[in-house]
Scaffold this motif. Structure first.
Motif, PDB file in Angstrom:
ATOM      1  N   PRO A 243      -5.776  -0.739  13.183  1.00 12.23           N
ATOM      2  CA  PRO A 243      -5.068  -1.818  12.484  1.00 12.23           C
ATOM      3  C   PRO A 243      -6.004  -2.727  11.692  1.00 12.23           C
ATOM      4  O   PRO A 243      -5.616  -3.230  10.622  1.00 12.23           O
ATOM      5  CB  PRO A 243      -4.381  -2.588  13.617  1.00 12.23           C
ATOM      6  CG  PRO A 243      -5.060  -2.177  14.872  1.00 12.23           C
ATOM      7  CD  PRO A 243      -5.548  -0.794  14.633  1.00 12.23           C
ATOM      8  N   VAL A 244      -7.220  -2.929  12.185  1.00 10.79           N
ATOM      9  CA  VAL A 244      -8.183  -3.768  11.453  1.00 10.79           C
ATOM     10  C   VAL A 244      -8.531  -3.125  10.116  1.00 10.79           C
ATOM     11  O   VAL A 244      -8.533  -3.781   9.059  1.00 10.79           O
ATOM     12  CB  VAL A 244      -9.463  -3.983  12.289  1.00 10.79           C
ATOM     13  CG1 VAL A 244     -10.552  -4.643  11.443  1.00 10.79           C
ATOM     14  CG2 VAL A 244      -9.163  -4.846  13.511  1.00 10.79           C
ATOM     15  N   ILE A 245      -8.817  -1.821  10.146  1.00  9.34           N
ATOM     16  CA  ILE A 245      -9.171  -1.107   8.922  1.00  9.34           C
ATOM     17  C   ILE A 245      -7.976  -1.046   7.979  1.00  9.34           C
ATOM     18  O   ILE A 245      -8.115  -1.207   6.756  1.00  9.34           O
ATOM     19  CB  ILE A 245      -9.686   0.312   9.248  1.00  9.34           C
ATOM     20  CG1 ILE A 245     -11.008   0.220  10.020  1.00  9.34           C
ATOM     21  CG2 ILE A 245      -9.882   1.136   7.978  1.00  9.34           C
ATOM     22  CD1 ILE A 245     -11.501   1.539  10.570  1.00  9.34           C
ATOM     23  N   GLY A 246      -6.775  -0.847   8.550  1.00 11.23           N
ATOM     24  CA  GLY A 246      -5.570  -0.839   7.726  1.00 11.23           C
ATOM     25  C   GLY A 246      -5.372  -2.159   7.002  1.00 11.23           C
ATOM     26  O   GLY A 246      -5.014  -2.192   5.811  1.00 11.23           O
ATOM     27  N   ASN A 247      -5.623  -3.257   7.684  1.00  9.91           N
ATOM     28  CA  ASN A 247      -5.507  -4.582   7.061  1.00  9.91           C
ATOM     29  C   ASN A 247      -6.581  -4.804   5.999  1.00  9.91           C
ATOM     30  O   ASN A 247      -6.325  -5.429   4.956  1.00  9.91           O
ATOM     31  CB  ASN A 247      -5.611  -5.682   8.132  1.00  9.91           C
ATOM     32  CG  ASN A 247      -4.357  -5.779   8.971  1.00  9.91           C
ATOM     33  OD1 ASN A 247      -3.257  -5.504   8.490  1.00  9.91           O
ATOM     34  ND2 ASN A 247      -4.503  -6.172  10.225  1.00  9.91           N
ATOM     35  N   LEU A 248      -7.782  -4.287   6.251  1.00 10.10           N
ATOM     36  CA  LEU A 248      -8.839  -4.403   5.254  1.00 10.10           C
ATOM     37  C   LEU A 248      -8.463  -3.687   3.960  1.00 10.10           C
ATOM     38  O   LEU A 248      -8.668  -4.212   2.859  1.00 10.10           O
ATOM     39  CB  LEU A 248     -10.143  -3.812   5.801  1.00 10.10           C
ATOM     40  CG  LEU A 248     -10.980  -4.674   6.742  1.00 10.10           C
ATOM     41  CD1 LEU A 248     -12.185  -3.889   7.243  1.00 10.10           C
ATOM     42  CD2 LEU A 248     -11.445  -5.943   6.029  1.00 10.10           C
ATOM     43  N   ILE A 249      -7.906  -2.492   4.096  1.00 15.71           N
ATOM     44  CA  ILE A 249      -7.484  -1.727   2.918  1.00 15.71           C
ATOM     45  C   ILE A 249      -6.399  -2.474   2.155  1.00 15.71           C
ATOM     46  O   ILE A 249      -6.426  -2.570   0.924  1.00 15.71           O
ATOM     47  CB  ILE A 249      -6.991  -0.328   3.326  1.00 15.71           C
ATOM     48  CG1 ILE A 249      -8.139   0.490   3.934  1.00 15.71           C
ATOM     49  CG2 ILE A 249      -6.402   0.414   2.123  1.00 15.71           C
ATOM     50  CD1 ILE A 249      -7.700   1.795   4.561  1.00 15.71           C
ATOM     51  N   ALA A 250      -5.440  -3.039   2.903  1.00 16.84           N
ATOM     52  CA  ALA A 250      -4.331  -3.752   2.282  1.00 16.84           C
ATOM     53  C   ALA A 250      -4.776  -5.043   1.602  1.00 16.84           C
ATOM     54  O   ALA A 250      -4.294  -5.386   0.516  1.00 16.84           O
ATOM     55  CB  ALA A 250      -3.256  -4.056   3.326  1.00 16.84           C
ATOM     56  N   ASN A 251      -5.705  -5.759   2.234  1.00 16.26           N
ATOM     57  CA  ASN A 251      -6.087  -7.086   1.741  1.00 16.26           C
ATOM     58  C   ASN A 251      -7.306  -7.079   0.823  1.00 16.26           C
ATOM     59  O   ASN A 251      -7.399  -7.896  -0.101  1.00 16.26           O
ATOM     60  CB  ASN A 251      -6.365  -8.022   2.922  1.00 16.26           C
ATOM     61  CG  ASN A 251      -5.140  -8.241   3.787  1.00 16.26           C
ATOM     62  OD1 ASN A 251      -4.020  -8.289   3.279  1.00 16.26           O
ATOM     63  ND2 ASN A 251      -5.336  -8.385   5.093  1.00 16.26           N
ATOM     64  N   GLN A 252      -8.255  -6.174   1.082  1.00 15.14           N
ATOM     65  CA  GLN A 252      -9.491  -6.163   0.309  1.00 15.14           C
ATOM     66  C   GLN A 252      -9.604  -4.982  -0.659  1.00 15.14           C
ATOM     67  O   GLN A 252     -10.485  -4.968  -1.503  1.00 15.14           O
ATOM     68  CB  GLN A 252     -10.698  -6.118   1.267  1.00 15.14           C
ATOM     69  CG  GLN A 252     -10.748  -7.238   2.289  1.00 15.14           C
ATOM     70  CD  GLN A 252     -10.957  -8.595   1.653  1.00 15.14           C
ATOM     71  OE1 GLN A 252     -11.619  -8.712   0.627  1.00 15.14           O
ATOM     72  NE2 GLN A 252     -10.380  -9.634   2.253  1.00 15.14           N
ATOM     73  N   GLY A 253      -8.700  -4.008  -0.496  1.00 13.51           N
ATOM     74  CA  GLY A 253      -8.768  -2.812  -1.326  1.00 13.51           C
ATOM     75  C   GLY A 253      -9.588  -1.725  -0.654  1.00 13.51           C
ATOM     76  O   GLY A 253     -10.453  -2.010   0.181  1.00 13.51           O
ATOM     77  N   TRP A 254      -9.344  -0.471  -1.022  1.00 11.85           N
ATOM     78  CA  TRP A 254      -9.992   0.633  -0.323  1.00 11.85           C
ATOM     79  C   TRP A 254     -11.499   0.696  -0.579  1.00 11.85           C
ATOM     80  O   TRP A 254     -12.268   1.090   0.299  1.00 11.85           O
ATOM     81  CB  TRP A 254      -9.344   1.973  -0.677  1.00 11.85           C
ATOM     82  CG  TRP A 254      -9.391   2.377  -2.124  1.00 11.85           C
ATOM     83  CD1 TRP A 254      -8.447   2.128  -3.084  1.00 11.85           C
ATOM     84  CD2 TRP A 254     -10.435   3.121  -2.777  1.00 11.85           C
ATOM     85  NE1 TRP A 254      -8.830   2.663  -4.294  1.00 11.85           N
ATOM     86  CE2 TRP A 254     -10.038   3.287  -4.130  1.00 11.85           C
ATOM     87  CE3 TRP A 254     -11.640   3.656  -2.365  1.00 11.85           C
ATOM     88  CZ2 TRP A 254     -10.819   3.959  -5.067  1.00 11.85           C
ATOM     89  CZ3 TRP A 254     -12.423   4.333  -3.288  1.00 11.85           C
ATOM     90  CH2 TRP A 254     -12.015   4.482  -4.624  1.00 11.85           C
ATOM     91  N   ARG A 255     -11.927   0.262  -1.775  1.00  8.49           N
ATOM     92  CA  ARG A 255     -13.358   0.294  -2.063  1.00  8.49           C
ATOM     93  C   ARG A 255     -14.134  -0.637  -1.139  1.00  8.49           C
ATOM     94  O   ARG A 255     -15.123  -0.245  -0.507  1.00  8.49           O
ATOM     95  CB  ARG A 255     -13.612  -0.083  -3.530  1.00  8.49           C
ATOM     96  CG  ARG A 255     -13.121   0.958  -4.527  1.00  8.49           C
ATOM     97  CD  ARG A 255     -13.527   0.587  -5.937  1.00  8.49           C
ATOM     98  NE  ARG A 255     -13.052   1.557  -6.902  1.00  8.49           N
ATOM     99  CZ  ARG A 255     -13.653   2.713  -7.187  1.00  8.49           C
ATOM    100  NH1 ARG A 255     -14.768   3.033  -6.556  1.00  8.49           N
ATOM    101  NH2 ARG A 255     -13.148   3.537  -8.088  1.00  8.49           N
ATOM    102  N   SER A 256     -13.679  -1.878  -1.050  1.00  7.06           N
ATOM    103  CA  SER A 256     -14.353  -2.848  -0.181  1.00  7.06           C
ATOM    104  C   SER A 256     -14.262  -2.430   1.281  1.00  7.06           C
ATOM    105  O   SER A 256     -15.208  -2.610   2.052  1.00  7.06           O
ATOM    106  CB  SER A 256     -13.742  -4.238  -0.368  1.00  7.06           C
ATOM    107  OG  SER A 256     -13.974  -4.718  -1.672  1.00  7.06           O
TER     108      SER A 256
END
Length: 421
Positions: free
Chosen positions: A156-169
């Motif tokens: 879930p942490v990585i999923g939120n990172l992708i959603a909020n910061q974008g897949w590159r970041s």
């Protein structure tokens, strides 16, 4: 009672280090790969089929590099080797965030897999085999369970990172974080062998006369790689690895199977939680059973649990509770890869050339990853159902029971012929 038995043993710190290192590498890097695919595919305008080819490339590299990795584990300092490996694996993962073409994934799949072989496939079994004379089964179970536990938090942490910061970041942040956490863990907690710390393996026998000497140290006894690779047991072990990984690969298809049976996507997503529960429980239970009843009997128990799960999903798939139970039991099969497979290798061939033997027979794992996943998909495409797949899995589990029995029968012959030294 010896002083070593009274005091806290460094082996448990090695186990903690392995839980962090292997758990984060498997769950934070390998298992999270699927979370990135939809976003990457959309932004780059690349089909999922073409994008996921990098996973096939990774499996092929894994298959090729496994025997080499085993030799490296036996020859070089563990801390240096594993530090380089995680930099290759996590560094490649971070570099995905800078790629603008699918070719970037294809190229980086090579160092990703090379590092992954050392960290996620070999490190746990090889170091546990060195450090634990007793409780090795439990130790392997704890490592496997830690991966599931870390995954429950990291996904879930990585999923939120992708959603909020974008897949590159997200790629860059996850890759760099893995290096920052794992490299110090390797340096402080992991050692190649107890001898580096002036210790005996955990549980090794000691004499009352001299606490620093073993009465009969068999921690490095076994069958040589040269003799092992000529044996029937060696071939059967490769096939065992191939089958158990092929069976476990069906977990990717379970959601599609359930949707095909009339369940909605929300239910299938929730029921997969029981799979993770099965992995966690199976890891600990199998680890305990390996120490109590041996790897051979535990493997047979695991295959029987797999048969039960398949029969439930085949005959009672319309009953909600049965589906949850069946998928949960299937999680035990997935757990057996990280617990029973290494333990069987040690039980059959000992510790003498363990890293070389285990890395070579693990080719079965890599080949299964290349063949089984697409094969199940093609069968579904051609037939419109998973009926044939479930029947094939049931047959494979029965065959695996026979392979285990035959392999240990062959071991007795090798021991009788004086090959165990």
């Amino acid at each position: 009672m010896s002083a070593n038995k009274k005091k806290f043993h460094f082996a448990w710190l090695v186990l903690l280090g392995l839980c962090i290192t292997v758990g984060l590498a498997k769950s934070g890097l390998n298992s999270s790969a699927g979370l990135f695919l939809p976003s990457v595919s959309k932004d780059l305008g690349v089909g999922l089929g073409n994008l996921t080819l990098y996973l096939s490339i990774s499996s092929i590299v894994t298959m090729i590099f496994l025997p080499i990795g085993g030799k490296l584990m036996a020859k070089y300092d563990t801390r240096i080797l594993l530090s380089i490996a995680i930099i290759l694996q996590a560094g490649s993962f971070a570099l995905f965030g800078m790629m603008n073409s699918v070719w970037g994934w294809y190229i980086l799949a090579i160092p990703l897999a090379v590092g992954g072989v050392i960290i996620t496939v070999l490190a746990g079994p090889v170091l546990v085999n060195q450090w634990f004379k007793q409780r090795s089964g439990l130790a392997l179970g704890i490592i496997t369970a830690s991966g599931g536990l870390i995954g429950a938090f990291s996904s879930p942490v990585i999923g939120n990172l992708i959603a909020n910061q974008g897949w590159r970041s997200a790629y860059i942040m996850v890759g760099v974080a893995a290096i920052v956490i794992i490299v110090p863990t390797i340096i402080f907690f992991l050692r190649k062998s107890p001898q580096e710390k002036g210790l005996l393996p955990y549980g090794a026998e000691e004499t009352n006369a001299d606490e620093n000497k073993v009465e009969k140290d068999t921690s490095n006894s076994g069958i040589s790689f040269a003799d092992a690779k000529k044996s029937l047991a060696f071939v059967l072990l490769i096939l065992f690895f191939f089958i158990i990984t092929s069976v476990a690969s069906f977990s990717i298809h379970i959601p599609t199977y359930l949707v095909n049976q009339g369940y909605d996507v929300k239910f299938t997503g929730n029921v997969m939680a029981s799979l993770m529960v099965g992995v966690l429980l199976g890891s600990i239970i199998f680890g305990y059973l390996i120490d109590k009843i041996g790897a051979r009997n535990t493997a047979i128990v695991a295959m029987c649990i797999g048969l039960a799960s398949m029969l439930i999903l085949f005959f009672f798939v319309k009953i909600t509770f049965a589906v949850v139970l069946g998928v949960g039991l299937f999680g035990f099969v997935s757990a057996s890869i990280g617990t029973i497979a290494p333990a069987i290798t040690s039980a059959l061939f000992g510790n003498k050339d363990y890293s070389q033997i285990y890395s070579t027979v693990s080719i079965g794992l890599a080949v299964a990853g290349i063949i089984a996943l697409p094969a199940y998909g093609y069968i579904f495409d051609f037939t419109g159902s998973y009926t044939a797949v479930l029947l094939i899995i049931i047959v494979m589990l029965i065959i695996n029971i026979l392979f285990v029995i035959m392999a240990f029968g062959n071991k007795k012959k090798m021991v009788a012929n004086g090959l165990w030294k």
